[in-house]
Design a protein around this motif. Structure first.
Motif, PDB file in Angstrom:
ATOM      1  N   ILE A 196      23.172  22.359 -16.665  1.00  0.00           N
ATOM      2  CA  ILE A 196      22.142  21.882 -15.586  1.00  0.00           C
ATOM      3  C   ILE A 196      22.371  21.035 -14.583  1.00  0.00           C
ATOM      4  N   TYR A 197      23.803  20.123 -14.512  1.00  0.00           N
ATOM      5  CA  TYR A 197      24.068  19.081 -13.657  1.00  0.00           C
ATOM      6  C   TYR A 197      25.408  19.783 -12.893  1.00  0.00           C
ATOM      7  N   SER A 198      26.141  20.341 -13.834  1.00  0.00           N
ATOM      8  CA  SER A 198      27.715  20.658 -13.800  1.00  0.00           C
ATOM      9  C   SER A 198      27.680  22.008 -12.762  1.00  0.00           C
ATOM     10  N   ASN A 199      26.760  22.786 -13.203  1.00  0.00           N
ATOM     11  CA  ASN A 199      26.725  24.174 -12.434  1.00  0.00           C
ATOM     12  C   ASN A 199      25.458  24.541 -12.302  1.00  0.00           C
ATOM     13  N   PRO A 200      24.486  24.199 -11.734  1.00  0.00           N
ATOM     14  CA  PRO A 200      23.020  24.391 -11.512  1.00  0.00           C
ATOM     15  C   PRO A 200      22.879  25.984 -11.241  1.00  0.00           C
ATOM     16  N   CYS A 229      12.941  21.571 -17.309  1.00  0.00           N
ATOM     17  CA  CYS A 229      14.341  21.472 -16.939  1.00  0.00           C
ATOM     18  C   CYS A 229      14.611  21.764 -15.540  1.00  0.00           C
ATOM     19  N   LYS A 230      13.752  22.632 -15.103  1.00  0.00           N
ATOM     20  CA  LYS A 230      14.069  23.010 -13.430  1.00  0.00           C
ATOM     21  C   LYS A 230      13.691  21.789 -12.605  1.00  0.00           C
ATOM     22  N   THR A 231      12.577  21.224 -13.225  1.00  0.00           N
ATOM     23  CA  THR A 231      12.056  19.938 -12.384  1.00  0.00           C
ATOM     24  C   THR A 231      13.256  18.966 -12.503  1.00  0.00           C
ATOM     25  N   ASN A 232      13.918  18.717 -13.597  1.00  0.00           N
ATOM     26  CA  ASN A 232      15.073  17.677 -13.953  1.00  0.00           C
ATOM     27  C   ASN A 232      16.103  18.001 -12.612  1.00  0.00           C
ATOM     28  N   MET A 233      16.514  19.447 -12.850  1.00  0.00           N
ATOM     29  CA  MET A 233      17.644  19.805 -11.705  1.00  0.00           C
ATOM     30  C   MET A 233      16.847  19.373 -10.306  1.00  0.00           C
TER      31      MET A 233
END
Length: 333
Positions: A196-200, A229-233
């Motif tokens: 989620i954060y390393s490779n969106p 989860c998409k909100t978090n990204m």
């Protein structure tokens, strides 16, 4: 002698038919219990109690092991960890005795989850490997996927991402080979969350795969999780705040349809973050405090830590240093 033999045979046949009917009734109650336990625990408990009551009159170790597994699951879902462990251990002994491999593997997997909750990761690995061995030997595909995913989770908690990914990919392969759509959806979600954060970009690919299956199976809870989860990204960059707001609104719409409050705190936290980044501190505070009020025993500790940290920063921004310090202390504790 023939009439006597016939009478005995008929008595045996009737007794066996009645017993079979009773077992089928119990299975229906257990199915109802499992369909309700995550959304309506009190209603689920009614059907479980009824199944337990009916099972008391049936002398079957296989049936008792199944009923005990369901009771153990109820205790686990209602945060009664010690009671859950005791019941699963009783079920495990019965399952071993009668070689009821489905319940045996299930008990191993659930005891592994309890061991993880207690921080005993080596024991958890041993228990999940036990479930995996049974599943592989007896070709129980769903149990195999669950064990593989659980093993991946244990290694991920210990920050061994390489080993975790190895088990997660094995789960996806097994789920694809055996057409296990729920386990496949879970597998796609896990890979997406890891990236989620390393490779969106990679995360989005796997979220899209999971979303296709979730929509196909009308799995609103997974759809809601994906939107969260998409909100978090999106919240990680101020340039994508409008995209974050879009996913928050999608989350709220799904939650209204789902009518399950178990993930509300995530939506409230995301709304709080959104307003915090816009420097609309009063709205941020309202949503952060709603999230805190929605916490229960089932909320992951890391989520609480994140919220306390956010509240501390919020009150610091509002120059309310007393409240900021209070949440810093909660975070430290």
């Amino acid at each position: 002698m023939k009439p006597l033999f016939l009478a005995l045979f008929l008595c045996f046949f009737i007794e066996k038919s009645q017993s079979q009917q009773a077992i089928e009734d119990i299975d229906r109650d257990l199915d109802k219990f499992n369909s309700l336990i995550l959304s309506k625990p009190p209603e689920a408990h009614f059907f479980l109690k009824r199944a337990i009551k009916k099972s008391e009159n049936i002398n079957s170790d296989s049936l008792q092991s199944k009923v005990l597994c369901n009771l153990g699951y109820y205790y686990y879902q209602t945060n009664q960890s010690d009671s859950s462990k005791n019941v699963f251990e009783r079920s495990l002994l019965l399952s071993k005795k009668v070689k009821y491999y489905r319940m045996l593997g299930y008990a191993y997997n659930q005891l592994g989850l309890i061991a993880v909750d207690k921080g005993d990761y080596q024991k958890a690995i041993s228990l999940h490997l036990g479930a995996l061995k049974i599943a592989s030997a007896h070709h129980i595909a769903k149990m195999k996927s669950n064990a593989l995913n659980n093993l991946g989770n244990v290694f991920l908690i210990q920050k061994d991402t390489v080993k975790a990914l190895e088990y997660y990919h094995q789960n996806i392969i097994n789920a694809l080979e055996n057409n296990l759509e729920n386990q496949l959806t879970n597998g796609y979600m896990t890979i997406a969350n890891l990236n989620i954060y390393s490779n969106p970009s990679k995360a989005n690919i796997f979220y899209s795969k999971a979303l296709i299956l979730a929509r196909k199976n009308k799995d609103l809870k997974t759809q809601l999780t994906i939107e969260i989860c998409k909100t978090n990204m999106s919240l990680k960059s101020k340039k994508s705040l409008q995209k974050a707001y879009y996913h928050i609104q999608k989350s709220i719409a799904i939650e209204n349809e789902l009518k399950d409050a178990s993930l509300l705190y995530y939506i409230d936290i995301n709304l709080g973050d959104y307003y915090y980044y816009l420097k609309q501190y009063s709205l941020a505070e309202i949503n952060y405090l709603k999230a805190e009020n929605n916490f229960d025993k089932g909320v992951d500790l890391h989520i609480k830590l994140s919220l306390y940290n956010s509240l501390s920063k919020l009150y610091e921004s509002k120059k309310d240093f007393e409240k900021s310090l209070s949440y810093k202390e909660k975070y430290r504790e």
